[in-house]
Design a protein around this motif. Sequence first.
Motif, PDB file in Angstrom:
ATOM      1  N   ARG A 167       0.825  -1.213   0.000  1.00 24.81           N
ATOM      2  CA  ARG A 167       0.000   0.000   0.000  1.00 24.81           C
ATOM      3  C   ARG A 167       0.854   1.256   0.000  1.00 24.81           C
ATOM      4  NH1 ARG A 167      -4.701  -1.756   4.400  1.00 24.81           N
ATOM      5  NH2 ARG A 167      -5.695  -3.347   3.082  1.00 24.81           N
TER       6      ARG A 167
ATOM      7  N   SER B 107      -0.866   4.824  -0.760  1.00 27.75           N
ATOM      8  CA  SER B 107      -1.974   4.860   0.193  1.00 27.75           C
ATOM      9  C   SER B 107      -1.677   5.857   1.313  1.00 27.75           C
ATOM     10  CB  SER B 107      -2.213   3.472   0.794  1.00 27.75           C
ATOM     11  OG  SER B 107      -2.586   2.546  -0.203  1.00 27.75           O
TER      12      SER B 107
ATOM     13  N   GLY C 292      -4.516   3.224   4.629  1.00 29.88           N
ATOM     14  CA  GLY C 292      -3.869   2.068   4.007  1.00 29.88           C
ATOM     15  C   GLY C 292      -2.702   1.553   4.823  1.00 29.88           C
TER      16      GLY C 292
END
Length: 453
Positions: A145, A150, A154
């Motif tokens: 991630r 992210s 995340g």
Amino acid sequence: MKAGAKPATGFTWPEAVCASVRNLPEHDRLWVALSGGLDSVLLLHLVVHCHQGRVPVGAIHINHQLQSNAGDTEAHCRAECKALGVPVIVRPVTVEKNGTESGPGGIEEAARNARYQVFEELLEAGDLLLMAHHADDQAETMLFRFLRGSGVAGLAGMPRSRALGAGELVRPLLEFERAGLVACARQAGLSWVEDPSNADEGYDRNYLRHAILPRLRSRWPGLTRRLKHTSSACAESEQLHQRLASLQLGELMDDAGRLSVEGVQALSDAERKNLLFWWIRTSGSPVPTLADWGQVANDLLYAGDDREPELRGAGFSVRRFQGWLWLVPDPAEFPDSDILLEPGESVRWGEWYVRLEPVAGANPENAAKPIRISTRQGGETLRPHPGGPSRRLKTWFQEQGVPPWERPRMPLFFAVSEGEEELVAVGDLWCSDQYSGDAHAAGWRLVVERDCD
């Protein structure tokens, strides 16, 4: 590996692992997501050891039909469950690669989506689905991630538990590193099937597992522990973001679920992004991935009054009208042409359900006039009050505050008599007293209901 389904004689399950498997949310039934690999087979045995006889235990095997040994893996799962006295549900799925991704990564994501869809369909209220993700999986997830850009949510990684369908997903092994689980499975004499795709570094997670993480661990031996601390810190930060958004939603959102444009304008850029994110997420809609949330917020909040700014998402849009931000689901399809409403029948028109029902005590010889359902074509008028003046529908929509995107889709109901038509109802906003209340004039009641799901 070849071994019996029962653990080796004299083997004792480690108490730390057993304690984690016993420490579960309240439940009526347990399911184990059984892939046939080492982790899930170990989890199945642990669940049987800790829970069988106390609560119903079952297994779910998803056959993705992607690997050459998929049939052997399914057979192994069936045999393992039979030896343990555990019922198993086997579901084959057809994996369709996402159109937005190419290469093995697209198949990887599509396979995940396919199996989670089955899980959601199967789980009932009171069910827990146990999955065998461990600390090494968590480390892979966080790095994966991170590389995808992210945010805090995340980097918080996989939660130990979350809602899934009507039930709940739980990962009881998330605190344990895989090396310890492998040693435990071997000491217990368990058998499992290796997925040949696990060695294919064309898959993003396999590349991280085989090419990247070993080198990182050789440099930083405590990597998994450090990532766990990062995950916990990010999870706490995400909770604070959610708490802040919840407070601001309570102040800026009305009973219809709309956000005050003026109130959102008064927030900082970071607060706006966070608020819009959680507003969309709490509605059940997937939050779109945007490169510049700040620009999107500015377009929604500060575009000229003559413009209709819009943020498009999967299955919804965010629109602005009369000082409010509206979260609008994508409209349902409605007929290409007008239809006639027959007495006693229910008709679906887009997101609307319509029926014409007789009024109790009405003269049965008073036949219902045909009612034509259509949409606005231009030039329509209505008489909101008996004996009052006629109003242009366009003007009446504006006075009623009907959003521009709803006006072209609003069902209009015309009573037809001797070649002439009269507008007798507009969606669920207005209905002539001929067809509402006791409906003494027509003897029939027009019922218009909107599906708000």
